[in-house]
Write a protein that holds these residues in place. Structure first.
Motif, PDB file in Angstrom:
ATOM      1  N   MET A 191      71.154  88.916  75.598  1.00 12.41           N
ATOM      2  CA  MET A 191      70.562  87.633  75.940  1.00 12.41           C
ATOM      3  C   MET A 191      71.657  86.691  76.455  1.00 12.41           C
ATOM      4  N   SER A 192      71.312  85.845  77.381  1.00  8.53           N
ATOM      5  CA  SER A 192      72.312  84.897  77.871  1.00  8.53           C
ATOM      6  C   SER A 192      71.684  83.512  77.979  1.00  8.53           C
ATOM      7  N   GLU A 193      72.536  82.528  77.936  1.00  9.15           N
ATOM      8  CA  GLU A 193      72.029  81.156  78.074  1.00  9.15           C
ATOM      9  C   GLU A 193      73.066  80.281  78.764  1.00  9.15           C
ATOM     10  N   TRP A 194      72.562  79.213  79.395  1.00 15.21           N
ATOM     11  CA  TRP A 194      73.458  78.288  80.076  1.00 15.21           C
ATOM     12  C   TRP A 194      74.073  77.346  79.053  1.00 15.21           C
ATOM     13  N   ILE A 195      75.396  77.271  79.033  1.00 12.00           N
ATOM     14  CA  ILE A 195      76.051  76.334  78.120  1.00 12.00           C
ATOM     15  C   ILE A 195      76.704  75.220  78.942  1.00 12.00           C
ATOM     16  N   VAL A 196      76.710  74.026  78.374  1.00 14.28           N
ATOM     17  CA  VAL A 196      77.327  72.884  79.052  1.00 14.28           C
ATOM     18  C   VAL A 196      78.845  73.012  78.933  1.00 14.28           C
ATOM     19  N   VAL A 197      79.540  72.870  80.075  1.00 11.20           N
ATOM     20  CA  VAL A 197      81.001  72.934  80.072  1.00 11.20           C
ATOM     21  C   VAL A 197      81.589  71.535  80.048  1.00 11.20           C
ATOM     22  N   CYS A 198      81.186  70.718  81.017  1.00  6.05           N
ATOM     23  CA  CYS A 198      81.734  69.379  81.168  1.00  6.05           C
ATOM     24  C   CYS A 198      81.037  68.732  82.362  1.00  6.05           C
ATOM     25  N   GLN A 199      81.462  67.539  82.724  1.00  7.41           N
ATOM     26  CA  GLN A 199      80.998  66.929  83.963  1.00  7.41           C
ATOM     27  C   GLN A 199      81.873  67.447  85.109  1.00  7.41           C
ATOM     28  N   VAL A 200      81.304  67.497  86.302  1.00  8.03           N
ATOM     29  CA  VAL A 200      82.109  67.931  87.458  1.00  8.03           C
ATOM     30  C   VAL A 200      83.365  67.072  87.561  1.00  8.03           C
ATOM     31  N   THR A 201      83.209  65.781  87.296  1.00  9.53           N
ATOM     32  CA  THR A 201      84.341  64.861  87.456  1.00  9.53           C
ATOM     33  C   THR A 201      85.412  65.057  86.378  1.00  9.53           C
ATOM     34  N   ASP A 202      85.102  65.846  85.348  1.00 12.28           N
ATOM     35  CA  ASP A 202      86.121  66.148  84.332  1.00 12.28           C
ATOM     36  C   ASP A 202      87.103  67.197  84.829  1.00 12.28           C
ATOM     37  N   ILE A 203      86.726  67.930  85.897  1.00 10.28           N
ATOM     38  CA  ILE A 203      87.616  68.959  86.455  1.00 10.28           C
ATOM     39  C   ILE A 203      88.410  68.304  87.578  1.00 10.28           C
ATOM     40  N   PRO A 204      89.736  68.417  87.543  1.00 10.96           N
ATOM     41  CA  PRO A 204      90.508  67.817  88.636  1.00 10.96           C
ATOM     42  C   PRO A 204      90.150  68.466  89.967  1.00 10.96           C
ATOM     43  N   LYS A 205      90.002  67.647  91.013  1.00 10.80           N
ATOM     44  CA  LYS A 205      89.750  68.213  92.343  1.00 10.80           C
ATOM     45  C   LYS A 205      90.874  69.169  92.692  1.00 10.80           C
ATOM     46  N   LEU A 206      90.531  70.334  93.250  1.00  8.13           N
ATOM     47  CA  LEU A 206      91.489  71.379  93.615  1.00  8.13           C
ATOM     48  C   LEU A 206      92.186  71.949  92.379  1.00  8.13           C
ATOM     49  N   GLU A 264      74.127  70.734  87.641  1.00  8.63           N
ATOM     50  CA  GLU A 264      72.858  69.996  87.682  1.00  8.63           C
ATOM     51  C   GLU A 264      73.124  68.579  87.218  1.00  8.63           C
ATOM     52  N   GLY A 265      72.788  67.624  88.080  1.00  6.69           N
ATOM     53  CA  GLY A 265      72.968  66.226  87.706  1.00  6.69           C
ATOM     54  C   GLY A 265      74.402  65.898  87.337  1.00  6.69           C
ATOM     55  N   GLY A 266      75.342  66.572  87.999  1.00  6.01           N
ATOM     56  CA  GLY A 266      76.753  66.281  87.736  1.00  6.01           C
ATOM     57  C   GLY A 266      77.315  67.001  86.529  1.00  6.01           C
ATOM     58  N   THR A 267      76.478  67.788  85.845  1.00  3.94           N
ATOM     59  CA  THR A 267      76.945  68.539  84.680  1.00  3.94           C
ATOM     60  C   THR A 267      77.146  70.003  85.056  1.00  3.94           C
ATOM     61  N   VAL A 268      78.259  70.584  84.586  1.00  2.00           N
ATOM     62  CA  VAL A 268      78.591  71.983  84.885  1.00  2.00           C
ATOM     63  C   VAL A 268      78.097  72.866  83.742  1.00  2.00           C
ATOM     64  N   TYR A 269      77.383  73.933  84.106  1.00  2.00           N
ATOM     65  CA  TYR A 269      76.897  74.894  83.129  1.00  2.00           C
ATOM     66  C   TYR A 269      77.430  76.277  83.443  1.00  2.00           C
ATOM     67  N   LEU A 270      77.700  77.046  82.402  1.00  2.00           N
ATOM     68  CA  LEU A 270      78.182  78.412  82.548  1.00  2.00           C
ATOM     69  C   LEU A 270      77.184  79.329  81.849  1.00  2.00           C
ATOM     70  N   LEU A 271      76.866  80.453  82.489  1.00  2.00           N
ATOM     71  CA  LEU A 271      75.944  81.408  81.869  1.00  2.00           C
ATOM     72  C   LEU A 271      76.745  82.339  80.968  1.00  2.00           C
ATOM     73  N   ARG A 272      76.449  82.331  79.696  1.00  2.00           N
ATOM     74  CA  ARG A 272      77.205  83.138  78.742  1.00  2.00           C
ATOM     75  C   ARG A 272      76.276  84.052  77.967  1.00  2.00           C
ATOM     76  N   GLN A 273      76.818  85.193  77.569  1.00  2.32           N
ATOM     77  CA  GLN A 273      76.066  86.110  76.716  1.00  2.32           C
ATOM     78  C   GLN A 273      76.054  85.528  75.305  1.00  2.32           C
ATOM     79  N   VAL A 274      74.907  85.566  74.678  1.00  2.00           N
ATOM     80  CA  VAL A 274      74.857  85.131  73.280  1.00  2.00           C
ATOM     81  C   VAL A 274      74.278  86.273  72.460  1.00  2.00           C
ATOM     82  N   THR A 275      74.843  86.453  71.287  1.00  2.00           N
ATOM     83  CA  THR A 275      74.320  87.512  70.431  1.00  2.00           C
ATOM     84  C   THR A 275      73.223  86.925  69.557  1.00  2.00           C
ATOM     85  N   ALA A 276      72.169  87.653  69.455  1.00  2.00           N
ATOM     86  CA  ALA A 276      71.000  87.139  68.728  1.00  2.00           C
ATOM     87  C   ALA A 276      71.267  87.077  67.239  1.00  2.00           C
TER      88      ALA A 276
END
Ligand code: FES
Length: 107
Positions: A1-16, A95-107
Protein backbone atom coordinates in the motif's frame (compact mmCIF):
# COMPACT_ATOMS: atom_id res chain seq x y z
CA UNK A 1 0.00 0.00 0.00
CA UNK A 2 1.23 3.52 -0.64
CA UNK A 3 0.11 6.97 0.34
CA UNK A 4 1.00 10.57 -0.37
CA UNK A 5 2.89 12.16 2.50
CA UNK A 6 3.41 15.90 2.95
CA UNK A 7 7.07 16.90 2.57
CA UNK A 8 7.05 20.68 2.82
CA UNK A 9 6.01 23.77 0.88
CA UNK A 10 7.62 24.28 -2.52
CA UNK A 11 9.07 27.52 -1.17
CA UNK A 12 10.82 25.58 1.61
CA UNK A 13 13.11 24.03 -1.03
CA UNK A 14 15.83 26.38 -2.23
CA UNK A 15 15.51 27.17 -5.94
CA UNK A 16 18.04 25.04 -7.87
CA UNK A 17 18.56 23.05 -4.69
CA UNK A 18 17.04 20.19 -2.77
CA UNK A 19 15.62 19.06 0.52
CA UNK A 20 16.35 15.63 1.97
CA UNK A 21 13.62 13.33 3.22
CA UNK A 22 14.90 10.68 5.63
CA UNK A 23 13.21 7.42 6.40
CA UNK A 24 14.64 4.86 8.77
CA UNK A 25 16.01 1.78 7.07
CA UNK A 26 15.79 3.28 3.58
CA UNK A 27 17.92 5.48 1.39
CA UNK A 28 17.36 9.21 1.78
CA UNK A 29 15.30 10.90 -0.89
CA UNK A 30 16.31 14.22 -2.41
CA UNK A 31 13.43 16.48 -3.45
CA UNK A 32 14.63 19.03 -6.01
CA UNK A 33 13.19 22.36 -7.13
CA UNK A 34 14.01 23.77 -10.54
CA UNK A 35 14.23 27.37 -11.70
CA UNK A 36 10.64 27.09 -12.92
CA UNK A 37 9.39 25.57 -9.64
CA UNK A 38 9.07 22.04 -10.97
CA UNK A 39 9.68 19.46 -8.28
CA UNK A 40 11.36 16.05 -8.72
CA UNK A 41 12.42 13.35 -6.30
CA UNK A 42 15.35 10.95 -6.65
CA UNK A 43 17.15 8.62 -4.27
CA UNK A 44 19.93 10.73 -2.76
CA UNK A 45 22.69 8.51 -4.14
CA UNK A 46 24.54 9.16 -7.34
CA UNK A 47 24.61 6.05 -9.58
CA UNK A 48 28.37 6.60 -10.00
CA UNK A 49 29.82 6.30 -6.49
CA UNK A 50 26.93 7.25 -4.25
CA UNK A 51 27.49 11.02 -4.06
CA UNK A 52 24.77 13.05 -2.33
CA UNK A 53 22.77 14.42 -5.27
CA UNK A 54 20.89 16.70 -2.87
CA UNK A 55 24.10 18.74 -2.57
CA UNK A 56 24.46 19.11 -6.32
CA UNK A 57 23.48 22.05 -8.48
CA UNK A 58 20.22 21.92 -10.39
CA UNK A 59 20.22 23.31 -13.92
CA UNK A 60 17.30 22.91 -16.29
CA UNK A 61 15.87 19.48 -15.48
CA UNK A 62 19.20 17.99 -14.43
CA UNK A 63 21.39 17.93 -11.36
CA UNK A 64 25.18 17.88 -11.39
CA UNK A 65 26.59 15.48 -8.80
CA UNK A 66 28.85 17.34 -6.33
CA UNK A 67 31.52 14.62 -6.34
CA UNK A 68 32.54 14.02 -9.97
CA UNK A 69 30.05 16.17 -11.84
CA UNK A 70 27.96 13.47 -13.50
CA UNK A 71 24.78 14.96 -14.92
CA UNK A 72 21.63 13.21 -13.76
CA UNK A 73 18.21 13.76 -15.33
CA UNK A 74 15.70 14.76 -12.67
CA UNK A 75 12.75 13.44 -14.66
CA UNK A 76 14.16 9.94 -15.23
CA UNK A 77 17.00 9.57 -12.72
CA UNK A 78 19.23 8.45 -15.61
CA UNK A 79 22.81 9.65 -15.95
CA UNK A 80 23.33 11.66 -19.12
CA UNK A 81 25.51 10.04 -21.80
CA UNK A 82 28.31 9.05 -21.97
CA UNK A 83 27.80 8.08 -18.31
CA UNK A 84 25.47 5.23 -17.46
CA UNK A 85 23.40 4.48 -14.40
CA UNK A 86 20.18 5.46 -12.75
CA UNK A 87 19.25 7.00 -9.42
CA UNK A 88 15.88 5.75 -8.20
CA UNK A 89 13.02 8.02 -9.13
CA UNK A 90 10.16 8.68 -6.71
CA UNK A 91 6.65 9.92 -7.48
CA UNK A 92 6.15 13.46 -6.27
CA UNK A 93 3.40 16.03 -6.78
CA UNK A 94 2.64 19.63 -5.88
CA UNK A 95 -0.84 20.73 -4.89
CA UNK A 96 -1.61 24.22 -3.67
CA UNK A 97 2.07 24.89 -3.11
CA UNK A 98 2.52 21.78 -0.96
CA UNK A 99 4.93 19.00 -2.00
CA UNK A 100 3.81 15.40 -1.57
CA UNK A 101 5.82 12.21 -1.96
CA UNK A 102 4.29 8.80 -2.65
CA UNK A 103 5.64 6.36 -0.09
CA UNK A 104 5.05 2.71 0.65
CA UNK A 105 3.35 2.17 3.98
CA UNK A 106 3.13 -1.11 5.78
CA UNK A 107 -0.32 -1.99 6.96
S1 FES B 1 29.59 9.98 -7.21
FE1 FES B 1 28.40 11.25 -8.47
S2 FES B 1 29.67 11.67 -10.14
FE2 FES B 1 30.85 10.33 -8.92
Amino acid sequence: MSEWIVVCQVTDIPKLGARVVKESGKDDIAVFRTETDQVFALTDRCPHKGGPLSQGIVYGENVACPLHNWQISLSSGEACAPDEGCAGKHPVKVEGGTVYLLRQVTA
